[in-house]
Motif scaffolding. Sequence first.
Motif, PDB file in Angstrom:
ATOM      1  N   TYR A   1     -31.712  34.462  31.269  1.00 19.08           N
ATOM      2  CA  TYR A   1     -32.321  33.577  30.162  1.00 19.08           C
ATOM      3  C   TYR A   1     -33.002  34.488  28.838  1.00 19.08           C
ATOM      4  CZ  TYR A   1     -30.711  29.100  32.114  1.00 19.08           C
ATOM      5  OH  TYR A   1     -30.229  28.154  32.794  1.00 19.08           O
ATOM      6  N   THR A   2     -32.689  34.420  27.806  1.00 17.08           N
ATOM      7  CA  THR A   2     -33.618  34.551  26.869  1.00 17.08           C
ATOM      8  C   THR A   2     -34.841  33.867  26.567  1.00 17.08           C
ATOM      9  OG1 THR A   2     -31.913  35.898  25.464  1.00 17.08           O
ATOM     10  CG2 THR A   2     -33.778  34.806  24.201  1.00 17.08           C
TER      11      THR A   2
ATOM     12  N   THR B   1     -34.931  39.425  25.160  1.00 15.73           N
ATOM     13  CA  THR B   1     -33.546  39.208  25.864  1.00 15.73           C
ATOM     14  C   THR B   1     -33.691  39.149  27.280  1.00 15.73           C
ATOM     15  OG1 THR B   1     -33.306  41.511  25.579  1.00 15.73           O
ATOM     16  CG2 THR B   1     -32.144  40.174  23.961  1.00 15.73           C
ATOM     17  N   TRP B   2     -32.796  38.849  27.994  1.00 11.87           N
ATOM     18  CA  TRP B   2     -32.683  38.699  29.686  1.00 11.87           C
ATOM     19  C   TRP B   2     -33.284  39.653  30.261  1.00 11.87           C
ATOM     20  CZ3 TRP B   2     -29.946  41.526  33.046  1.00 11.87           C
ATOM     21  CH2 TRP B   2     -29.051  42.397  32.332  1.00 11.87           C
TER      22      TRP B   2
ATOM     23  N   THR C   1     -36.490  42.892  21.643  1.00 10.51           N
ATOM     24  CA  THR C   1     -37.628  41.793  21.447  1.00 10.51           C
ATOM     25  C   THR C   1     -37.534  41.648  19.944  1.00 10.51           C
ATOM     26  OG1 THR C   1     -39.302  43.703  20.950  1.00 10.51           O
ATOM     27  CG2 THR C   1     -39.096  42.679  23.107  1.00 10.51           C
TER      28      THR C   1
ATOM     29  N   GLY D   1     -28.528  35.058  22.723  1.00  8.41           N
ATOM     30  CA  GLY D   1     -29.471  36.194  22.263  1.00  8.41           C
ATOM     31  C   GLY D   1     -30.663  35.322  21.530  1.00  8.41           C
ATOM     32  N   ILE D   2     -31.708  36.132  21.152  1.00  8.53           N
ATOM     33  CA  ILE D   2     -32.815  35.533  20.502  1.00  8.53           C
ATOM     34  C   ILE D   2     -32.587  34.897  19.216  1.00  8.53           C
ATOM     35  CG2 ILE D   2     -35.041  36.177  19.471  1.00  8.53           C
ATOM     36  CD1 ILE D   2     -34.895  38.937  21.256  1.00  8.53           C
TER      37      ILE D   2
END
Length: 123
Positions: free
Chosen positions: A32-33, A52-53, A58, A102-103
């Motif tokens: 998981y993000t 991110t995972w 960042t 993604g973020i």
Amino acid sequence: QVQLVESGGGLVQAGDSLRLSCAASGRTFGSYTMGWFRQAPGKQREFVAGITWSGGATYYADSVKGRFAISRDNAKNTAYLHINRLKPEDTAIYLCAARSGGIQAIPSEYDYWGQGTQVTVSS
């Protein structure tokens, strides 16, 4: 499914530093993000940082760049938010959240949320 529990908040003075933790249950944390958000009284929930995972990328809100640092330890199922040079305007409930993909800076894009930890900064 992921359950998230934040810790590390408290009452601090301006200029202090804090490390917030987000402990996750479940064996899939590493997929998981993770995002950190904050919500001050009477204000909307605000994105502050995401990772991110893998930890390879960042992203930070402009308002916190240079003072906040997000990290994660997938072996410990924990994400962190380091906050330096705290300011009174950082006072808020800080929440972590998880999503696939993604973020994202939009709260509704996150699937799982913790209950939050209160950070209060006195001047």
